[in-house]
Design a protein around this motif. Structure first.
Motif, short mmCIF file in Angstrom:
data_model
loop_
_atom_site.label_atom_id
_atom_site.label_comp_id
_atom_site.label_asym_id
_atom_site.label_seq_id
_atom_site.Cartn_x
_atom_site.Cartn_y
_atom_site.Cartn_z
N LEU A 147 0.81 -1.21 0.00
CA LEU A 147 0.00 0.00 0.00
C LEU A 147 0.85 1.26 0.00
O LEU A 147 0.46 2.28 -0.59
N ARG A 148 1.99 1.20 0.64
CA ARG A 148 2.89 2.37 0.56
C ARG A 148 3.35 2.58 -0.88
O ARG A 148 3.46 3.72 -1.35
N ARG A 149 3.62 1.49 -1.58
CA ARG A 149 4.02 1.61 -2.98
C ARG A 149 2.85 2.17 -3.82
O ARG A 149 3.06 3.01 -4.70
N ALA A 150 1.63 1.72 -3.53
CA ALA A 150 0.46 2.24 -4.25
C ALA A 150 0.33 3.74 -4.07
O ALA A 150 0.02 4.47 -5.03
N LEU A 151 0.58 4.22 -2.86
CA LEU A 151 0.47 5.66 -2.60
C LEU A 151 1.61 6.44 -3.23
O LEU A 151 1.45 7.62 -3.59
N GLU A 152 2.77 5.82 -3.38
CA GLU A 152 3.86 6.47 -4.11
C GLU A 152 3.46 6.69 -5.57
O GLU A 152 3.76 7.72 -6.16
N LEU A 153 2.78 5.69 -6.14
CA LEU A 153 2.40 5.75 -7.54
C LEU A 153 1.17 6.63 -7.76
O LEU A 153 1.00 7.23 -8.82
N SER A 154 0.29 6.69 -6.76
CA SER A 154 -0.94 7.47 -6.90
C SER A 154 -1.23 8.18 -5.58
O SER A 154 -2.10 7.75 -4.80
#
Length: 514
Positions: A147-154
């Motif tokens: 989820l941290r990666r998802a927030l980095e992307l969006s």
């Protein structure tokens, strides 16, 4: 246009539609879908697939519509065909994974989301769905990373921010979780659900006033809260003096919640309030015996006539009263014994167990929670209890509700432990018998389930095995919350790892049974 002309026009339209290209037919199906005509859109997609089984867009559309209509098996079939025929399309795997997630095949969903990420590492939706699925499988560390990666992307996605906060909270970092819940609210996350979940962060740190209570009051609008608001004619209690007044405390949540939150009743009665308690019918005789001076009524689908009386001045949900009381009077907790089982029934049960024990200590055991989603997280399977059970001069008494015969037989065979299951007590429905059974014991060893509440309410010595971040009312190891004076808690050192907990319980028994 008259009826005959309309019919002729319709025939011409159908004829024209039959002569259109597959692309035009799909466009028509998609338009039906966009217009909210899901049934017609599905039929149009199916008609296209009858002519061309490999039409990728039609497979995708049919799968997604079937998912929305609750036709899970059909959705899985369509979307599986789509990914098989189009193996390099990351979006196809995300959609197929979503269908598997809904069907309960979480491992299959994770595999799909990972394949989507391998095809397109920058796809935020794939990371989001992976994180949420891993969270549901209790793989919190991996879920947090996803989820941290998802927030980095969006950045700035409210739903993803909220989901990350729930994971951080599940990992035992409530202060950090509260900050992320705050951010989710600022981004427009669902107000009721977010505030309800945020309340657990406050409670697990021992904060029971102000924002914590206000947030918890949002539970009635939260999608994940298991109870429904019950309508009563009286005014909702807002903190008024209850001396000489009558108040209805009404049922919410499960049996364990009834027990822990009913701990407020004796103090209210002692201060001169007239108290009516609505509770699960299985608890009515136990509560009536235990709460002298209070009136106990059974909770039914339609509230009992007694609860409608104009003689009642105020009403409030049971948990709300207990938590407000805790905030106002910290020295009222932890509670000692406040439940009283049937004495005659207890004597009969004790005689049966003493005959089995032959002078050995009686140790009750319970290992499983049946609660949806978090039940597996709270459960410490009996096949892991070898160090606790093996070589003990004790009679272990089965307190676990549900079907346990196979598990118990296997544990006896593996460990050589003497485990007794009382044949006359239904450990789920006969709560009178269950309370009397627990009160006969010298010690209770349990996970986070209703057994711990009975032991605490009866003031029985209890050792409780807890996950690293349990339900808020047990607290964290760093900030334990004491509702029950007799319950000693042992928390996991690592998420989903019970070995250290089992070793500590075993050492405790070594010390006390030597």
């Amino acid at each position: 246009m008259n009826r005959a002309e309309r019919r002729r026009q319709e025939r011409e339209n159908r004829k024209a539609a039959g002569n259109t290209s597959p692309g035009a037919k799909f466009a028509g199906a998609l338009q039906l879908y966009n217009d909210g005509k899901f049934g017609d859109a599905l039929k149009a997609a199916q008609k296209l697939l009858a002519a061309d089984k490999g039409h990728l867009d039609a497979l995708q559309l049919a799968g997604m519509i079937s998912l929305q209509l609750g036709k899970i098996d059909a959705a899985l079939a369509y979307l599986a065909d789509k990914t098989r025929l189009d193996p390099d399309n990351a979006h196809g795997y995300v959609n197929f994974g979503a269908a598997q997630q809904i069907s309960g095949d979480l491992e299959g969903a994770v595999e799909c989301f990972r394949r989507a990420i391998a095809l397109d590492p920058e796809m935020a939706d794939a990371h989001t769905n992976l994180g949420i699925t891993l969270r549901d499988m209790n793989y919190f560390a991996e879920a947090e990373d996803a989820l941290r990666r998802a927030l980095e992307l969006s950045p700035g996605e409210a739903r993803v921010t909220f989901s990350l906060a729930t994971i951080i909270q599940s990992r035992g970092r409530p202060a950090e979780a509260i900050q992320i819940f705050d951010a989710a609210l600022a981004l427009g996350a669902d107000n009721a659900e977010t505030r309800y979940q945020r309340s657990f962060g406050y409670f697990s740190q021992g904060y029971f006033s102000g924002a914590a209570i206000d947030d918890y009051d949002m539970r009635w609008q939260a999608e994940t809260f298991p109870s429904n608001w019950r309508e009563f004619p009286q005014s909702l209690w807002q903190g008024e003096d209850l001396a000489g007044k009558k108040i209805l405390l009404w049922a919410e949540q499960g049996i364990g919640d009834h027990i822990i939150f009913s701990s407020v009743v004796p103090a209210l009665v002692g201060e001169g309030a007239s108290v009516m308690v609505e509770c699960d019918p299985r608890l009515k005789p136990l509560f009536a015996r235990s709460f002298k001076g209070a009136e106990i009524v059974a909770c039914e689908e339609m509230p009992a006539l007694a609860t409608q009386s104009p003689d009642i001045d105020f009403q409030i949900p049971l948990a709300s009263m207990c938590l407000r009381r805790r905030a106002a009077q910290e020295d009222g907790f932890p509670m000692g014994r406040y439940l009283e089982p049937d004495t005659d029934l207890k004597e009969k049960i004790k005689a049966r167990m003493d005959a089995e024990a032959g002078g050995r200590p009686l140790i009750g055991i319970a290992w499983r929670s049946a609660r949806a989603k978090i039940g597996p997280l709270k459960s410490m399977p009996l096949d892991m209890w070898g160090p606790i059970l093996t070589g003990r001069e004790a009679l272990f008494v089965n307190l676990q509700y549900g079907e346990t015969n196979e598990e118990v037989a296997e544990a006896i065979n593996t460990t050589g432990a003497d485990i007794y299951t009382d044949p006359d007590i239904d450990r789920f429905d006969d709560l009178e018998g269950f309370a009397a059974l627990v009160d006969c014991l010298d010690l209770v060893v349990t996970t986070s389930n209703v057994t711990a509440h009975f032991a605490g309410g009866l003031g029985k010595p209890c050792v409780q095995a807890l996950q690293k971040s349990p339900i808020w009312y047990w607290g964290l190891e760093a900030t334990p919350i004491a509702f029950y004076a007799s319950v000693d808690r042992i928390w996991q050192e690592e998420e989903n790892k019970w070995g250290d907990v089992i070793a500590k319980i075993s050492a405790l028994l070594d010390e006390n049974l030597s």
